[in-house]
Design an enzyme around this catalytic site. Structure first.
Site, PDB file in Angstrom:
ATOM      1  N   ASP A  92       0.846  -1.184   0.000  1.00  0.00           N
ATOM      2  CA  ASP A  92       0.000   0.000   0.000  1.00  0.00           C
ATOM      3  C   ASP A  92       0.887   1.241   0.000  1.00  0.00           C
ATOM      4  O   ASP A  92       2.070   1.183   0.295  1.00  0.00           O
ATOM      5  CB  ASP A  92      -1.021  -0.020   1.136  1.00  0.00           C
ATOM      6  CG  ASP A  92      -0.396  -0.096   2.510  1.00  0.00           C
ATOM      7  OD1 ASP A  92       0.809   0.122   2.620  1.00  0.00           O
ATOM      8  OD2 ASP A  92      -1.128  -0.364   3.474  1.00  0.00           O
ATOM      9  N   ASP A 266      -7.768  -7.451   1.889  1.00  0.00           N
ATOM     10  CA  ASP A 266      -6.717  -7.565   2.903  1.00  0.00           C
ATOM     11  C   ASP A 266      -7.267  -7.013   4.205  1.00  0.00           C
ATOM     12  O   ASP A 266      -8.149  -6.154   4.207  1.00  0.00           O
ATOM     13  CB  ASP A 266      -5.476  -6.760   2.508  1.00  0.00           C
ATOM     14  CG  ASP A 266      -5.662  -5.279   2.820  1.00  0.00           C
ATOM     15  OD1 ASP A 266      -5.100  -4.808   3.831  1.00  0.00           O
ATOM     16  OD2 ASP A 266      -6.388  -4.592   2.078  1.00  0.00           O
ATOM     17  N   CYS A 304     -11.295 -27.607  10.538  1.00  0.00           N
ATOM     18  CA  CYS A 304     -10.073 -26.905  10.124  1.00  0.00           C
ATOM     19  C   CYS A 304      -8.867 -27.845  10.195  1.00  0.00           C
ATOM     20  O   CYS A 304      -8.730 -28.625  11.140  1.00  0.00           O
ATOM     21  CB  CYS A 304      -9.846 -25.688  11.021  1.00  0.00           C
ATOM     22  SG  CYS A 304      -8.378 -24.729  10.583  1.00  0.00           S
ATOM     23  N   CYS A 306      -5.617 -26.751  10.209  1.00  0.00           N
ATOM     24  CA  CYS A 306      -4.402 -26.065  10.676  1.00  0.00           C
ATOM     25  C   CYS A 306      -3.839 -26.786  11.902  1.00  0.00           C
ATOM     26  O   CYS A 306      -4.541 -27.554  12.560  1.00  0.00           O
ATOM     27  CB  CYS A 306      -4.716 -24.603  11.002  1.00  0.00           C
ATOM     28  SG  CYS A 306      -5.430 -24.359  12.656  1.00  0.00           S
ATOM     29  N   CYS A 309      -5.829 -26.663  15.252  1.00  0.00           N
ATOM     30  CA  CYS A 309      -7.032 -27.499  15.343  1.00  0.00           C
ATOM     31  C   CYS A 309      -6.728 -28.982  15.217  1.00  0.00           C
ATOM     32  O   CYS A 309      -7.418 -29.825  15.806  1.00  0.00           O
ATOM     33  CB  CYS A 309      -8.018 -27.083  14.250  1.00  0.00           C
ATOM     34  SG  CYS A 309      -8.654 -25.412  14.469  1.00  0.00           S
ATOM     35  N   HIS A 335      -4.258 -20.374  12.661  1.00  0.00           N
ATOM     36  CA  HIS A 335      -5.638 -20.819  12.476  1.00  0.00           C
ATOM     37  C   HIS A 335      -6.477 -19.765  11.756  1.00  0.00           C
ATOM     38  O   HIS A 335      -7.233 -20.086  10.830  1.00  0.00           O
ATOM     39  CB  HIS A 335      -6.294 -21.155  13.819  1.00  0.00           C
ATOM     40  CG  HIS A 335      -7.781 -21.252  13.700  1.00  0.00           C
ATOM     41  ND1 HIS A 335      -8.406 -22.347  13.148  1.00  0.00           N
ATOM     42  CD2 HIS A 335      -8.768 -20.350  13.964  1.00  0.00           C
ATOM     43  CE1 HIS A 335      -9.708 -22.131  13.102  1.00  0.00           C
ATOM     44  NE2 HIS A 335      -9.955 -20.920  13.583  1.00  0.00           N
TER      45      HIS A 335
END
Length: 375
Positions: A92, A266, A304, A306, A309, A335
């Site tokens: 940005d 984002d 999930c 990840c 989890c 996560h």
């Protein structure tokens, strides 16, 4: 050599399925880009970010120009080399951070003179300098320098701010160094006013950009006003260029914006929430600091994949948070980014199969259920 381009593969209502091609690889859209403000996605290794399915991350002109310095990063091979991120990077322009963080700032037609929030040193950020910094960082996607119009703003304030941003957009385009695989995005401003958004979109298309962002939203106007602004703004943008809604947002914000034709997002929310004990799940946000989790052997989100989890219980995550162990924010951040990427993957699949309205309805209904009952 890869040319910067956007391929549109399918539409479902206003929702779009596509690919943005850049010098450092493709980005499937709709896409969520984790924020790596100072050359790192906080609490994450680059390879861990990539493992979630994220293809593009953000860097920040304002923060990196102050520390460690754009020229230094340039000498060290650019931001990809510096932070060891192999995929595309969007930077940005620094305008928002100057307005929100800098001390004693003074805005003129030339740009913004300000004092660093770190050490008080004086700087001048202009459209030309912003383009130079983003070039030194080797950003695949460079953002035009603009002023983020605050909310609320009167029509007169919003018009004055937007027109300054449009003059800066022209200077940004003139200063941008064209090269294969690299793109420059213009930013539509105009607050919540339809006529000003129209004027801004027309001005930007007259200049000509590789993509178009919608700025000045998610600044306190609320979801309803954000969606109504997108309802009249997104159709003003070219269909053959990517559309980026800056700084958004909550999962329900993203789902609603995809339904309105936005391709890129984002937000610091998944990473910041991970550092404040908040976990996003299909059934809403969970506060791992709460005592209800201390004896719970179940995963944060059973759907999930990840590490937080797959390998650990809510009880363990709760223990890490209460003990102020650094692994707690690390696992929750992983996560949360995984959850956001899973949402985007689900949206892309649903658009491709022509069922995005069903996906959105089911997603919002499941989120509204709230967390699973405590043990």
């Amino acid at each position: 050599m890869t040319q910067f381009r956007f391929d549109l593969h399918a539409t479902d209502g206003a929702a779009r399925l596509g690919i943005v091609h850049t010098a450092h690889g493709p980005m499937d859209t709709p896409a969520f880009m984790p924020v790596g403000t100072a050359g790192t996605v906080k609490a994450m290794l680059p390879q861990s970010v990539a493992a979630t399915g994220a293809q593009t991350i953000l860097g920040n002109t304002y923060h990196l120009m102050l520390r460690p310095g754009a020229e230094r990063i340039g000498r060290l091979g650019g931001l990809h080399e510096f932070m060891q991120w192999k995929g595309p990077i969007l930077t940005d322009s620094g305008g928002f951070q100057v307005m929100s963080l800098a001390k004693l700032r003074k805005m003129t037609e030339e740009g913004v003179a300000f004092q660093s929030h770190i050490d008080g040193s004086k700087h001048l950020l202009t459209p030309e300098r912003s383009m130079q910094i983003q070039h030194l960082l080797d950003a695949d996607i460079t953002m035009a320098f603009d002023e983020c119009t605050p909310f609320p703003a009167t029509p007169e304030q919003a018009a004055q701010s937007m027109r300054l941003s449009m003059r800066w957009a022209k200077r940004s385009k003139d200063a941008f160094v064209e090269r294969p695989g690299y793109g420059l995005f213009g930013i539509v401003q105009g607050g919540i006013y339809q006529d000003l958004r129209q004027e801004s979109a027309n001005a930007l298309q007259g200049i000509g950009f590789d993509g178009y962002a919608v700025g000045g939203l998610a600044v306190g106007e609320g979801q309803e006003l954000m969606f109504s602004t997108l309802d009249f703004t997104t159709p003003l943008l070219p269909t053959d260029r990517p559309r980026y809604l800056m700084g958004v947002g909550k999962p329900s914000d993203i789902v609603g914006a995809v339904l309105r034709g936005i391709d890129m997002f984002d937000c610091v929310m998944p990473t910041r929430s991970g550092r404040t004990a908040q976990g996003f799940t299909r059934r809403g946000t969970v506060n791992l600091r709460n005592a209800r989790h201390q004896d719970d052997p179940r995963p944060l989100d059973e759907h999930c994949a990840c590490p937080a989890c797959r390998q650990y219980s809510r009880a363990y995550l709760h223990h890490l948070i209460r003990s102020e162990e650094i692994l707690g924010p690390m696992l929750l951040t992983w996560h949360n980014i995984q959850f956001y990427q899973d949402v985007m993957k689900g949206l892309r699949q649903a658009i491709g199969e022509g069922r995005v309205q069903d996906f959105a309805r089911d997603f919002l209904a499941t989120e509204a259920l709230g967390d699973i009952e405590p043990i």
